[in-house]
Write a protein that holds these residues in place. Structure first.
Motif, PDB file in Angstrom:
ATOM      1  N   ALA A  69      15.152  69.488  33.522  1.00 17.39           N
ATOM      2  CA  ALA A  69      16.295  68.653  33.154  1.00 17.39           C
ATOM      3  C   ALA A  69      16.163  68.092  31.735  1.00 17.39           C
ATOM      4  O   ALA A  69      17.086  67.455  31.231  1.00 17.39           O
ATOM      5  CB  ALA A  69      16.433  67.500  34.148  1.00 17.39           C
ATOM      6  N   GLN A  70      15.026  68.340  31.082  1.00 20.37           N
ATOM      7  CA  GLN A  70      14.750  67.785  29.757  1.00 20.37           C
ATOM      8  C   GLN A  70      15.329  68.668  28.664  1.00 20.37           C
ATOM      9  O   GLN A  70      15.063  69.871  28.622  1.00 20.37           O
ATOM     10  CB  GLN A  70      13.231  67.658  29.557  1.00 20.37           C
ATOM     11  N   LEU A  71      16.113  68.076  27.750  1.00 19.59           N
ATOM     12  CA  LEU A  71      16.606  68.785  26.583  1.00 19.59           C
ATOM     13  C   LEU A  71      15.458  68.904  25.587  1.00 19.59           C
ATOM     14  O   LEU A  71      14.921  67.898  25.127  1.00 19.59           O
ATOM     15  CB  LEU A  71      17.784  68.024  25.968  1.00 19.59           C
ATOM     16  N   ALA A  72      15.052  70.136  25.284  1.00 16.13           N
ATOM     17  CA  ALA A  72      13.905  70.380  24.403  1.00 16.13           C
ATOM     18  C   ALA A  72      14.318  70.762  22.993  1.00 16.13           C
ATOM     19  O   ALA A  72      13.514  70.674  22.070  1.00 16.13           O
ATOM     20  CB  ALA A  72      13.025  71.479  24.996  1.00 16.13           C
ATOM     21  N   GLY A  73      15.572  71.205  22.799  1.00 19.73           N
ATOM     22  CA  GLY A  73      16.020  71.589  21.471  1.00 19.73           C
ATOM     23  C   GLY A  73      17.427  72.129  21.504  1.00 19.73           C
ATOM     24  O   GLY A  73      18.036  72.268  22.567  1.00 19.73           O
ATOM     25  N   PHE A  74      17.954  72.433  20.318  1.00 23.22           N
ATOM     26  CA  PHE A  74      19.279  73.047  20.227  1.00 23.22           C
ATOM     27  C   PHE A  74      19.420  73.796  18.910  1.00 23.22           C
ATOM     28  O   PHE A  74      18.710  73.523  17.945  1.00 23.22           O
ATOM     29  CB  PHE A  74      20.400  72.013  20.383  1.00 23.22           C
ATOM     30  N   THR A  75      20.325  74.769  18.914  1.00 23.88           N
ATOM     31  CA  THR A  75      20.702  75.481  17.695  1.00 23.88           C
ATOM     32  C   THR A  75      22.216  75.468  17.575  1.00 23.88           C
ATOM     33  O   THR A  75      22.936  75.392  18.578  1.00 23.88           O
ATOM     34  CB  THR A  75      20.230  76.952  17.685  1.00 23.88           C
ATOM     35  N   TYR A  76      22.675  75.552  16.333  1.00 24.03           N
ATOM     36  CA  TYR A  76      24.098  75.629  16.045  1.00 24.03           C
ATOM     37  C   TYR A  76      24.291  76.655  14.952  1.00 24.03           C
ATOM     38  O   TYR A  76      23.637  76.578  13.906  1.00 24.03           O
ATOM     39  CB  TYR A  76      24.624  74.259  15.604  1.00 24.03           C
ATOM     40  N   LEU A  77      25.157  77.623  15.186  1.00 22.24           N
ATOM     41  CA  LEU A  77      25.350  78.689  14.208  1.00 22.24           C
ATOM     42  C   LEU A  77      26.774  79.203  14.250  1.00 22.24           C
ATOM     43  O   LEU A  77      27.503  78.972  15.207  1.00 22.24           O
ATOM     44  CB  LEU A  77      24.357  79.831  14.450  1.00 22.24           C
ATOM     45  N   GLY A  78      27.140  79.900  13.183  1.00 24.30           N
ATOM     46  CA  GLY A  78      28.474  80.469  13.080  1.00 24.30           C
ATOM     47  C   GLY A  78      28.656  81.111  11.732  1.00 24.30           C
ATOM     48  O   GLY A  78      27.685  81.377  11.011  1.00 24.30           O
ATOM     49  N   PRO A  79      29.896  81.348  11.354  1.00 24.51           N
ATOM     50  CA  PRO A  79      30.141  81.965  10.050  1.00 24.51           C
ATOM     51  C   PRO A  79      29.850  80.975   8.924  1.00 24.51           C
ATOM     52  O   PRO A  79      30.038  79.770   9.089  1.00 24.51           O
ATOM     53  CB  PRO A  79      31.625  82.323  10.105  1.00 24.51           C
ATOM     54  N   SER A  80      29.403  81.496   7.790  1.00 22.22           N
ATOM     55  CA  SER A  80      29.214  80.635   6.624  1.00 22.22           C
ATOM     56  C   SER A  80      30.502  80.662   5.802  1.00 22.22           C
ATOM     57  O   SER A  80      31.485  81.298   6.187  1.00 22.22           O
ATOM     58  CB  SER A  80      28.034  81.121   5.781  1.00 22.22           C
ATOM     59  N   GLU A  81      30.478  79.996   4.670  1.00 19.03           N
ATOM     60  CA  GLU A  81      31.646  80.000   3.793  1.00 19.03           C
ATOM     61  C   GLU A  81      31.821  81.357   3.108  1.00 19.03           C
ATOM     62  O   GLU A  81      32.896  81.657   2.618  1.00 19.03           O
ATOM     63  CB  GLU A  81      31.521  78.882   2.763  1.00 19.03           C
ATOM     64  N   GLU A  82      30.758  82.164   3.052  1.00 20.46           N
ATOM     65  CA  GLU A  82      30.813  83.497   2.455  1.00 20.46           C
ATOM     66  C   GLU A  82      31.248  84.515   3.501  1.00 20.46           C
ATOM     67  O   GLU A  82      30.696  84.531   4.610  1.00 20.46           O
ATOM     68  CB  GLU A  82      29.416  83.916   1.971  1.00 20.46           C
ATOM     69  N   ASP A  83      32.196  85.368   3.164  1.00 21.65           N
ATOM     70  CA  ASP A  83      32.639  86.406   4.095  1.00 21.65           C
ATOM     71  C   ASP A  83      31.483  87.302   4.506  1.00 21.65           C
ATOM     72  O   ASP A  83      30.679  87.719   3.659  1.00 21.65           O
ATOM     73  CB  ASP A  83      33.739  87.270   3.461  1.00 21.65           C
ATOM     74  N   GLY A  84      31.406  87.600   5.794  1.00 19.96           N
ATOM     75  CA  GLY A  84      30.397  88.522   6.306  1.00 19.96           C
ATOM     76  C   GLY A  84      28.992  87.952   6.371  1.00 19.96           C
ATOM     77  O   GLY A  84      28.045  88.676   6.623  1.00 19.96           O
ATOM     78  N   VAL A  85      28.856  86.649   6.138  1.00 21.60           N
ATOM     79  CA  VAL A  85      27.553  85.996   6.163  1.00 21.60           C
ATOM     80  C   VAL A  85      27.558  84.938   7.263  1.00 21.60           C
ATOM     81  O   VAL A  85      28.510  84.169   7.393  1.00 21.60           O
ATOM     82  CB  VAL A  85      27.204  85.347   4.806  1.00 21.60           C
TER      83      VAL A  85
END
Length: 169
Positions: A69-85
């Motif tokens: 039940a313990q939150l050990a970490g997290f990530t957040y990701l998605g598109p950058s401001e540069e196309d295709g990156v």
């Protein structure tokens, strides 16, 4: 130790804010002033994540690492401001889990997900955060010569951009 990685839900956002606040304080201690590290609060960061997720959930991926039940970490990701990156915007481990393989598990998972956004990914890291820079470099990330100055609290801090190719060799 084994953690489970799963998509975050709305019920996770307050915990993500709390973990982000504590992780930032531990990771940036000695790099930025104590006053800069105490801006906001765990609750305020939870609200910030809830608002951000509300607007970006269709284009971004928020993943949590849980140990029971313990939150050990997290990530957040998605598109950058540069196309295709793609961009890894956040990777945070609970200070109690640093050095226990949680960051590595989250990074492996994030790299697989980042490849869905493009052939290259970037992230920003505090220039003076030697531990984080070593972590990224061990994972194949390379400083690409770009830098920026962004505030933490009211304190300007230099960040370096790291990049990694996501194309198969």
């Amino acid at each position: 130790m084994s953690v489970l990685l799963r998509p975050a839900g709305e019920d996770d956002l307050a915990g993500i804010g709390d973990l982000h606040y504590r992780s930032r304080g531990a990771a940036y201690a000695g790099i930025v002033s104590p006053a800069a590290l105490t801006f906001g609060s765990p609750a305020a960061l939870g609200e910030w994540w809830a608002e951000r997720w509300k607007w970006e959930q269709e284009t971004h991926r928020l993943t949590v690492a849980v140990d029971g039940a313990q939150l050990a970490g997290f990530t957040y990701l998605g598109p950058s401001e540069e196309d295709g990156v793609a961009e890894l915007s956040a990777i945070h481990a609970d200070p109690a889990y640093v050095g226990r393989g949680v960051g590595r598990a989250m990074m492996i998972d994030a790299l697989e997900a980042l490849a869905r956004y493009g052939d290259r990914a970037v992230l920003w890291v505090l220039a003076d955060n030697a531990r984080a820079r070593r972590f990224y470099e061990r994972g194949g990330w390379v400083a690409d010569g770009q830098s920026r100055v962004e505030p933490i609290g009211d304190e300007p801090v230099t960040q370096l951009r790291y990049a990694i190719s996501l194309s198969p060799a």
